[in-house]
Every structure is written in C-alpha cells, then in structure tokens.
Design a protein around this motif. Structure first.
Motif, short mmCIF file in Angstrom:
data_model
loop_
_atom_site.label_atom_id
_atom_site.label_comp_id
_atom_site.label_asym_id
_atom_site.label_seq_id
_atom_site.Cartn_x
_atom_site.Cartn_y
_atom_site.Cartn_z
N ARG A 14 0.14 4.30 -0.95
CA ARG A 14 0.72 4.31 0.35
C ARG A 14 2.83 5.15 0.52
O ARG A 14 3.00 5.01 -0.30
CB ARG A 14 0.38 2.38 1.17
N ASP A 25 4.50 3.22 -1.82
CA ASP A 25 4.44 2.26 -1.33
C ASP A 25 3.28 1.21 -1.89
O ASP A 25 2.41 1.41 -1.64
CB ASP A 25 4.66 1.98 0.20
N ARG A 27 2.15 -1.33 -2.89
CA ARG A 27 1.60 -2.44 -2.72
C ARG A 27 1.55 -2.94 -1.29
O ARG A 27 0.48 -3.80 -0.82
CB ARG A 27 2.72 -3.21 -3.06
N GLY A 28 2.07 -1.34 -0.49
CA GLY A 28 1.85 -1.36 1.08
C GLY A 28 2.01 -2.58 1.68
O GLY A 28 1.39 -3.19 2.64
N THR A 29 3.65 -2.82 1.14
CA THR A 29 4.07 -3.69 1.73
C THR A 29 5.78 -3.52 2.93
O THR A 29 6.16 -4.10 3.76
CB THR A 29 4.42 -5.19 1.22
N LEU A 30 5.56 -2.29 2.66
CA LEU A 30 6.89 -1.53 3.57
C LEU A 30 6.62 -1.69 5.03
O LEU A 30 5.04 -0.94 5.56
CB LEU A 30 7.31 -0.21 3.06
N PRO A 31 7.62 -1.98 6.01
CA PRO A 31 7.41 -1.86 7.28
C PRO A 31 7.20 -0.57 8.13
O PRO A 31 8.14 0.42 7.26
CB PRO A 31 8.43 -2.69 7.60
#
Length: 80
Positions: A14, A25, A27-31
């Motif tokens: 991501r 990203d 972990r896929g946690t950024l907004p």
C-alpha cells in the motif's frame, strides 16, 4: 498500479501520500487514500513513467517517490 496485473491484497504494497511525497505503508494504517503496487522496482518504475500516482491520488503536481525507491531497494536486499 504500475504493471496493472491483479494480485491478492497481501501480495501488494500500500502506498499513501504524506505531504508532497508517496510513502510506503506496509501495515496499511496511514490515513487517506491508498494505492496498491507490487513490491518490485520494475512496477514502481512503470507507475512513475505512467504518472499513475498523480492520477490515483488526484494530485495537482508531481509527487516524490524517493521513500518508495529506498523502501523497495531495502526489501530486495534483505530477501537475497
């Protein structure tokens, strides 16, 4: 995004926008909006040439990809 081949979400990286740059990203946690890319430098090069990041993130200007290049080169050196 770069090569436009389909893959499972777990096999892709991501990418998100932070300021005026594309950042990895994993972990896929950024907004915010995200785009998915194969974790390979060839796929990144294709995405940059096709200006895919600008379209995907609806950016008004060029986005930096240095962080992505550094991340991918680090990933490939650890997998060897």
């Amino acid at each position: 995004m770069g090569c436009r081949e389909r893959a499972a979400k777990d096999d892709l990286l991501r990418v998100a926008v932070a300021g005026d740059a594309c950042v990895p990203d994993p972990r896929g946690t950024l907004p915010g909006r995200g785009a998915y890319l194969h974790p390979a430098e060839a796929c990144l090069d294709l995405a940059v040439r096709r200006r895919a990041f600008i379209r995907a993130f609806r950016a008004r200007g060029p986005l930096g990809t240095e962080a992505l290049t550094e991340y991918l080169s680090g990933q490939q050196s650890t997998s060897l």
